[in-house]
Design an enzyme around this catalytic site. Structure first.
Site, PDB file in Angstrom:
ATOM      1  N   GLY A   1       0.539  -1.423  -0.471  1.00 43.64           N
ATOM      2  CA  GLY A   1      -0.153  -0.009   0.057  1.00 43.64           C
ATOM      3  C   GLY A   1       0.619   0.943  -0.004  1.00 43.64           C
ATOM      4  O   GLY A   1       2.384   1.023   0.376  1.00 43.64           O
TER       5      GLY A   1
ATOM      6  N   TYR B   1     -17.946   1.854   1.191  1.00 44.31           N
ATOM      7  CA  TYR B   1     -16.952   1.588   1.503  1.00 44.31           C
ATOM      8  C   TYR B   1     -16.346   2.713   2.704  1.00 44.31           C
ATOM      9  O   TYR B   1     -15.990   1.754   3.598  1.00 44.31           O
ATOM     10  CB  TYR B   1     -15.926   2.214   0.526  1.00 44.31           C
ATOM     11  CG  TYR B   1     -14.445   2.698   0.879  1.00 44.31           C
ATOM     12  CD1 TYR B   1     -12.970   1.363   1.262  1.00 44.31           C
ATOM     13  CD2 TYR B   1     -14.705   4.037   0.794  1.00 44.31           C
ATOM     14  CE1 TYR B   1     -12.114   1.892   1.880  1.00 44.31           C
ATOM     15  CE2 TYR B   1     -13.048   4.477   1.187  1.00 44.31           C
ATOM     16  CZ  TYR B   1     -12.009   3.267   1.357  1.00 44.31           C
ATOM     17  OH  TYR B   1     -10.716   4.281   2.646  1.00 44.31           O
TER      18      TYR B   1
HETATM   19  N1  LIG Z   1      -6.013   6.303  -0.930  1.00 39.79           N
HETATM   20  C1  LIG Z   1      -6.963   7.049  -0.416  1.00 39.79           C
HETATM   21  O1  LIG Z   1      -7.369   8.628  -0.953  1.00 39.79           O
HETATM   22  C2  LIG Z   1      -7.070   7.183   1.204  1.00 39.79           C
HETATM   23  C3  LIG Z   1      -7.455   6.035   1.611  1.00 39.79           C
HETATM   24  N2  LIG Z   1      -7.360   6.141   2.661  1.00 39.79           N
HETATM   25  C4  LIG Z   1      -7.333   5.105   4.554  1.00 39.79           C
HETATM   26  O2  LIG Z   1      -5.467   4.872   4.592  1.00 39.79           O
HETATM   27  C5  LIG Z   1      -5.198   3.911   4.895  1.00 39.79           C
HETATM   28  C6  LIG Z   1      -4.139   3.500   3.705  1.00 39.79           C
HETATM   29  O3  LIG Z   1      -4.694   2.868   2.187  1.00 39.79           O
HETATM   30  P1  LIG Z   1      -3.199   3.540   0.570  1.00 39.79           P
HETATM   31  O4  LIG Z   1      -2.143   3.382   1.333  1.00 39.79           O
HETATM   32  O5  LIG Z   1      -4.068   4.557  -0.511  1.00 39.79           O
HETATM   33  O6  LIG Z   1      -4.283   1.978   0.265  1.00 39.79           O
HETATM   34  P2  LIG Z   1      -3.591   0.958  -0.694  1.00 39.79           P
HETATM   35  O7  LIG Z   1      -5.174   0.455  -1.313  1.00 39.79           O
HETATM   36  O8  LIG Z   1      -2.422   1.705  -1.741  1.00 39.79           O
HETATM   37  O9  LIG Z   1      -3.129   0.004  -0.126  1.00 39.79           O
HETATM   38  C7  LIG Z   1      -3.835  -1.230   0.521  1.00 39.79           C
HETATM   39  C8  LIG Z   1      -3.430  -2.136   1.290  1.00 39.79           C
HETATM   40  O10 LIG Z   1      -4.094  -2.983   2.371  1.00 39.79           O
HETATM   41  C9  LIG Z   1      -3.399  -4.644   1.503  1.00 39.79           C
HETATM   42  N3  LIG Z   1      -5.099  -5.236   1.795  1.00 39.79           N
HETATM   43  C10 LIG Z   1      -6.046  -4.674   1.249  1.00 39.79           C
HETATM   44  N4  LIG Z   1      -6.611  -5.869   1.665  1.00 39.79           N
HETATM   45  C11 LIG Z   1      -5.910  -6.903   2.919  1.00 39.79           C
HETATM   46  C12 LIG Z   1      -5.844  -8.295   3.314  1.00 39.79           C
HETATM   47  N5  LIG Z   1      -7.318  -8.597   2.834  1.00 39.79           N
HETATM   48  N6  LIG Z   1      -5.691  -8.261   4.400  1.00 39.79           N
HETATM   49  C13 LIG Z   1      -4.288  -7.671   4.116  1.00 39.79           C
HETATM   50  N7  LIG Z   1      -3.902  -6.557   3.463  1.00 39.79           N
HETATM   51  C14 LIG Z   1      -4.469  -6.302   2.750  1.00 39.79           C
HETATM   52  C15 LIG Z   1      -2.659  -4.088   0.261  1.00 39.79           C
HETATM   53  O11 LIG Z   1      -2.404  -5.270  -0.125  1.00 39.79           O
HETATM   54  C16 LIG Z   1      -2.409  -3.130   0.249  1.00 39.79           C
HETATM   55  O12 LIG Z   1      -0.787  -3.492   1.135  1.00 39.79           O
HETATM   56  C17 LIG Z   1      -6.467   3.102   4.403  1.00 39.79           C
HETATM   57  O13 LIG Z   1      -6.478   2.485   5.847  1.00 39.79           O
HETATM   58  C18 LIG Z   1      -7.206   3.671   3.476  1.00 39.79           C
HETATM   59  O14 LIG Z   1      -8.777   3.221   3.681  1.00 39.79           O
HETATM   60  C19 LIG Z   1      -8.166   7.047   3.477  1.00 39.79           C
HETATM   61  C20 LIG Z   1      -8.338   8.203   2.649  1.00 39.79           C
HETATM   62  C21 LIG Z   1      -8.126   7.869   1.781  1.00 39.79           C
END
Ligand SMILES: NC(=O)C1=CN([C@@H]2O[C@H](COP(=O)(O)OP(=O)(O)OC[C@H]3O[C@@H](n4cnc5c(N)ncnc54)[C@H](O)[C@@H]3O)[C@@H](O)[C@H]2O)C=CC1
Length: 300
Positions: A10, A125
């Site tokens: 991520g 979501y």
């Molecule tokens: N990307 C965005 O614009 C936003 C993200 N967030 C939150 O921030 C946090 C980080 O977001 P990002 O790094 O952008 O997300 P990302 O989509 O880049 O990465 C998500 C990560 O979660 C892992 N993942 C997904 N399903 C999984 C599972 N069942 N078990 C273990 N790992 C799993 C993926 O392999 C990946 O490493 C998340 O909690 C997201 O909800 C909040 C607001 C906006």
């Protein structure tokens, strides 16, 4: 400080790994198959193996549109899964910093959202992430829930990378102009998460315990914009540095239907995070420029 972060690929995970040395911390990324949020029984053993001082809960089901057609899976991962991470941190005896989202709000307010404004997600979501917030708070009192928004970085998939890719082949593109928010660099999130984590750890024993450091905080880049203006800014920065450029034609959300509805106002008020934790993220334009420079350099 030794940080175990959930997920491997991520944006926030990669950013924490990159910023670790700068802060003198160790970051251990724990992801699938060892830790699968859809299989809560995997969470505690995997996190315990990492022997952390702090758990950062950054992994999530983040496919906002797809969540509308598989809400149960989103709920399992973002709700129960997040709760399992916080419970594991409690079992190990360490605090948890959990990442949440602007999508817990319905976006109808006419000012930036504060932490105590009523939630009301308008999509699957957002509902699953709100369940996660509740599960985290119930499972581990030693928590900080950081709501962020519009995340971008040199890693993974995000709006800046999409704009630069599409802008390389098109003269003009249409982007919605009636959704307001705060773009946030994952590298800035990493710095903030480490600072907040340090504050939680420093205030753990009876004498130093400070409840104000726990709870929900809003954490986005400073300032705000809308998607069309964000896109125009990306292209003007890119053009200045010899990268792709395209004209941006603003459209309305009604002209760009998506499976999931998005809040019209996603702006989050970060005053509490500044006051309580002494953390303020840089202006979104500064961090946007930094990210674009890296992406252009990597493509050269
Ligand atoms: N990307 C965005 O614009 C936003 C993200 N967030 C939150 O921030 C946090 C980080 O977001 P990002 O790094 O952008 O997300 P990302 O989509 O880049 O990465 C998500 C990560 O979660 C892992 N993942 C997904 N399903 C999984 C599972 N069942 N078990 C273990 N790992 C799993 C993926 O392999 C990946 O490493 C998340 O909690 C997201 O909800 C909040 C607001 C906006």
């Amino acid at each position: 400080m030794r940080i175990a972060v959930t997920g491997r690929e991520g944006q926030v995970v990669q950013s924490l790994i990159e910023r670790a040395a700068h802060h003198g911390v160790t970051v251990v990324a724990v992801g699938r198959p060892a830790l699968d949020l859809a299989r809560p029984e995997t969470v505690l053993p995997a996190l315990r193996d990492a022997a952390p001082d702090l758990v950062v809960s950054a992994a999530a089901y983040t496919a906002v549109d797809k969540a509308e057609s598989e809400p149960e899976l989103a709920e399992r991962i973002n709700g129960a899964g997040a709760g399992a991470v916080a419970a594991a941190a409690a079992a190990i005896g360490v605090p948890v910093v959990h990442l949440s989202t602007d999508y817990v709000f319905d976006g109808t307010l006419d000012r930036p959202y504060r932490e105590d404004d009523p939630t009301g997600p308008i999509g699957a979501y957002g509902r699953s992430k709100l369940s996660g917030e509740r599960a985290v708070a119930a499972a581990n009192p030693d928590h900080a829930i950081l709501r962020t928004a519009w995340v971008y970085s040199p890693f993974g998939a995000n709006f800046i990378k999409t704009m630069l890719r599409v802008g390389a082949t098109r003269d003009e593109l249409t982007v919605v102009a009636d959704q307001q928010g705060c773009p946030t660099a994952a590298l800035d999130i990493a710095d903030a998460v480490i600072a907040v984590g340090r504050n939680l750890i420093a205030s753990r024993n009876e004498a130093s315990r400070d409840e104000a450091l726990r709870g929900v905080f809003h954490m986005t880049g400073s300032g705000s914009t809308n998607w069309a203006e964000f896109a125009s800014t990306i292209f003007s920065i890119s053009a200045r540095h010899g990268g792709p450029e395209a004209r941006v034609r603003p459209i309305t959300t009604a002209e760009y239907p998506t499976p999931a509805r998005r809040p019209a106002n996603s702006r989050l008020d970060g005053t509490k995070l500044t006051r309580v934790h002494g953390v303020t993220l840089p202006d979104w334009r500064l961090s946007t420029e930094r990210c674009i420079l890296r992406l252009l350099a990597a493509a050269a």
